[in-house]
Design a protein around this motif. Structure first.
Motif, PDB file in Angstrom:
ATOM      1  N   UNK A   1      -0.395  -0.374 -63.510  1.00 19.04           N
ATOM      2  CA  UNK A   1      -0.344  -1.832 -63.554  1.00 19.04           C
ATOM      3  C   UNK A   1      -1.680  -2.494 -63.827  1.00 19.04           C
ATOM      4  N   UNK A   2      -2.784  -1.792 -63.579  1.00 24.21           N
ATOM      5  CA  UNK A   2      -4.074  -2.470 -63.658  1.00 24.21           C
ATOM      6  C   UNK A   2      -5.074  -1.615 -64.414  1.00 24.21           C
ATOM      7  N   UNK A   3      -5.965  -2.262 -65.107  1.00 22.88           N
ATOM      8  CA  UNK A   3      -7.029  -1.595 -65.834  1.00 22.88           C
ATOM      9  C   UNK A   3      -8.332  -2.379 -65.620  1.00 22.88           C
ATOM     10  N   UNK A   4      -9.304  -1.801 -64.934  1.00 27.67           N
ATOM     11  CA  UNK A   4      -9.297  -0.455 -64.370  1.00 27.67           C
ATOM     12  C   UNK A   4      -8.445  -0.381 -63.113  1.00 27.67           C
ATOM     13  N   UNK A   5      -8.024   0.824 -62.771  1.00 19.43           N
ATOM     14  CA  UNK A   5      -7.224   1.006 -61.569  1.00 19.43           C
ATOM     15  C   UNK A   5      -8.120   0.853 -60.344  1.00 19.43           C
ATOM     16  N   UNK A   6      -7.589   0.408 -59.214  1.00 25.70           N
ATOM     17  CA  UNK A   6      -8.398   0.239 -58.018  1.00 25.70           C
ATOM     18  C   UNK A   6      -8.825   1.583 -57.438  1.00 25.70           C
ATOM     19  N   UNK A   7      -9.829   1.552 -56.596  1.00 26.74           N
ATOM     20  CA  UNK A   7     -10.287   2.740 -55.885  1.00 26.74           C
ATOM     21  C   UNK A   7      -9.548   2.824 -54.556  1.00 26.74           C
ATOM     22  N   UNK A   8      -8.878   3.949 -54.307  1.00 22.35           N
ATOM     23  CA  UNK A   8      -8.068   4.121 -53.105  1.00 22.35           C
ATOM     24  C   UNK A   8      -8.636   5.258 -52.268  1.00 22.35           C
ATOM     25  N   UNK A   9      -8.820   5.010 -50.978  1.00 20.84           N
ATOM     26  CA  UNK A   9      -9.193   6.058 -50.036  1.00 20.84           C
ATOM     27  C   UNK A   9      -7.978   6.392 -49.186  1.00 20.84           C
ATOM     28  N   UNK A  10      -7.591   7.661 -49.159  1.00 18.32           N
ATOM     29  CA  UNK A  10      -6.459   8.107 -48.345  1.00 18.32           C
ATOM     30  C   UNK A  10      -7.010   8.856 -47.140  1.00 18.32           C
ATOM     31  N   UNK A  11      -6.836   8.269 -45.972  1.00 16.48           N
ATOM     32  CA  UNK A  11      -7.291   8.860 -44.720  1.00 16.48           C
ATOM     33  C   UNK A  11      -6.149   9.684 -44.126  1.00 16.48           C
ATOM     34  N   UNK A  12      -6.416  10.937 -43.796  1.00 16.86           N
ATOM     35  CA  UNK A  12      -5.340  11.805 -43.305  1.00 16.86           C
ATOM     36  C   UNK A  12      -5.828  12.655 -42.138  1.00 16.86           C
ATOM     37  N   UNK A  13      -4.934  12.839 -41.163  1.00 16.21           N
ATOM     38  CA  UNK A  13      -5.211  13.739 -40.048  1.00 16.21           C
ATOM     39  C   UNK A  13      -4.629  15.125 -40.293  1.00 16.21           C
ATOM     40  N   UNK A  14      -3.723  15.233 -41.235  1.00 21.04           N
ATOM     41  CA  UNK A  14      -3.096  16.514 -41.551  1.00 21.04           C
ATOM     42  C   UNK A  14      -4.120  17.468 -42.163  1.00 21.04           C
ATOM     43  N   UNK A  15      -3.701  18.721 -42.318  1.00 19.14           N
ATOM     44  CA  UNK A  15      -4.607  19.751 -42.829  1.00 19.14           C
ATOM     45  C   UNK A  15      -5.221  19.345 -44.160  1.00 19.14           C
ATOM     46  N   UNK A  16      -4.437  18.702 -44.986  1.00 16.06           N
ATOM     47  CA  UNK A  16      -4.936  18.142 -46.235  1.00 16.06           C
ATOM     48  C   UNK A  16      -4.141  16.876 -46.516  1.00 16.06           C
ATOM     49  N   UNK A  17      -4.546  16.136 -47.546  1.00 16.99           N
ATOM     50  CA  UNK A  17      -3.808  14.933 -47.912  1.00 16.99           C
ATOM     51  C   UNK A  17      -2.403  15.280 -48.389  1.00 16.99           C
ATOM     52  N   UNK A  18      -2.205  16.538 -48.782  1.00 18.83           N
ATOM     53  CA  UNK A  18      -0.908  16.987 -49.275  1.00 18.83           C
ATOM     54  C   UNK A  18      -0.135  17.624 -48.113  1.00 18.83           C
ATOM     55  N   UNK A  19       0.207  16.820 -47.125  1.00 20.90           N
ATOM     56  CA  UNK A  19       0.828  17.355 -45.911  1.00 20.90           C
ATOM     57  C   UNK A  19       2.189  17.952 -46.235  1.00 20.90           C
ATOM     58  N   UNK A  20       2.567  18.924 -45.428  1.00 18.41           N
ATOM     59  CA  UNK A  20       3.822  19.625 -45.657  1.00 18.41           C
ATOM     60  C   UNK A  20       5.015  18.695 -45.559  1.00 18.41           C
TER      61      UNK A  20
END
Length: 392
Positions: free
Chosen positions: A302-321
């Motif tokens: 939707x946007x150019x440039x795209x916004x900067x996103x920070x994903x905060x996660x407590x799981x082992x990785x951001x790609x949680x099971x």
């Protein structure tokens, strides 16, 4: 539709408190409207087989959401007398303004199921659409087929006496009404999202400005809600459309087999008492989509440039099971490749001096304050950073 007996037994045991009192468990993995409906059908069938003898077939359902309506319709179809108790006076009130959320029946189950645009249930069917259209479709069928046959009471439940049979359900109304039922199912869903200090934290389904938020956004949470919120500033309302198109394309490619194998392997290392896996899963941190696949996603940006996103996660990785593989592939595309605009930080969100504070594992804190952006914790919480990093 046929109901798998083994799965029905699992749902029954997960929801059972006593032989006549059940809580529809909202914390079972892979939750969406469709999975709730399937579990409701399974639970109703199992309860009916085990506990509803002739002459003892009165059922009280507490909660008139997706699960509550579906299980009420199922019991009615099985010949039980059904009463629904719900404190809300507006049907599906949580979803009425959620035009920013689109639903798909089974995209979260890919690659174990092929994406299908519509459900195939005995009743209360719906097709991929914004949630407002989905609940309208369900309510239309409810009014036509079930409303006249199910008693409905707008009240809050004060107490359930379960020492005797039938159960006594005491309502918190002016008349101190007491209902009798052979079986009661509580289907009130998730509680309110967690609050942080004086921040206003609207629910996941509340309309939010996260799609039109600033150039820098932080999202807390690595479940499907968190991943969808992290992707929303980039893809707007079309996260689900992009996921459906990507899954359809990858279903014809070897990556489908790769993803399935990875997810099955992670299942073997699920942390006890947790919905996460001990496996940090480097696959999603390194996989890249082919150019012809990314070209299908680009029109949704939707946007150019795209916004900067920070994903905060407590799981082992951001790609949680616990998150859907297709959402993890979308996140991977915007985290690893040329389109990178999402950064992952392992840590937690805490309230310090009445301020929401991002606390990464390395100990560095970053302060956030409330803004016009959406703020969520249980499913994903977003803030615009205000202030500089400081040492703890």
């Amino acid at each position: 539709m046929p109901i798998d007996a083994e799965r029905s037994a699992h749902v029954y045991e997960a929801c059972k408190l006593t032989d006549n009192l059940f809580v529809f468990n909202p914390f079972l993995p892979q939750q969406n409207f469709y999975s709730q409906q399937l579990r409701a059908l399974a639970l109703a069938a199992e309860i009916s087989d085990r506990h509803l003898a002739p002459g003892h077939r009165s059922v009280c359902i507490v909660g008139a959401g997706v699960a509550g309506r579906t299980i009420a319709a199922a019991f009615r179809s099985l010949g039980a007398g059904v009463t629904i108790v719900d404190k809300e006076k507006v049907d599906f009130t949580s979803y009425r303004n959620a035009i920013h959320r689109e639903l798909h029946p089974n995209i979260i189950f890919w690659p174990f199921q092929e994406p299908t645009p519509a459900t195939e249930l005995p009743f209360l069917n719906w097709a991929q659409a914004p949630v407002t259209e989905v609940v309208d479709a369900m309510m239309k069928e409810w009014e036509e087929s079930f409303a006249k046959h199910v008693a409905f009471i707008h009240a809050e439940v004060d107490e359930i006496e379960r020492a005797a049979t039938p159960l006594t359900i005491k309502l918190a109304d002016a008349q101190k009404t007491e209902l009798k039922a052979d079986v009661c199912v509580i289907a009130t869903g998730f509680g309110a999202e967690r609050q942080f200090g004086n921040l206003q934290t609207p629910a996941y389904w509340s309309p939010s400005s996260i799609i039109e938020s600033g150039d820098e956004v932080m999202v807390s949470g690595s479940g499907d809600g968190g991943l969808i919120d992290a992707l929303s500033p980039i893809l707007g309302k079309d996260v689900t459309k992009a996921a459906h198109i990507l899954a359809a394309r990858l279903s014809k490619k070897p990556m489908k087999t790769d993803v399935r194998a990875i997810e099955e392997e992670r299942r073997a290392r699920v942390t006890a008492g947790n919905k996460d896996s001990e496996d940090p899963c480097p696959f999603y941190s390194t996989v890249h989509l082919e150019d012809e696949d990314t070209e299908e996603i680009e029109p949704f940006i939707k946007r150019d440039p795209v916004p900067s996103v920070t994903l905060l996660h407590e799981s082992k990785s951001a790609y949680s099971f616990s998150a859907a593989p297709i959402n993890k592939l979308l996140l991977s595309h915007f985290s690893n490749g040329p389109a990178r605009c999402v950064t992952h930080v392992k840590g937690s969100l805490k309230t310090v001096d009445n301020q929401a504070t991002m606390v990464p594992e390395n100990g560095t804190r970053r302060m956030y304050r409330a803004s016009d952006d959406a703020v969520r914790e249980s499913y994903g919480a977003s803030w615009r950073p205000t202030g500089r990093e400081r040492d703890p």
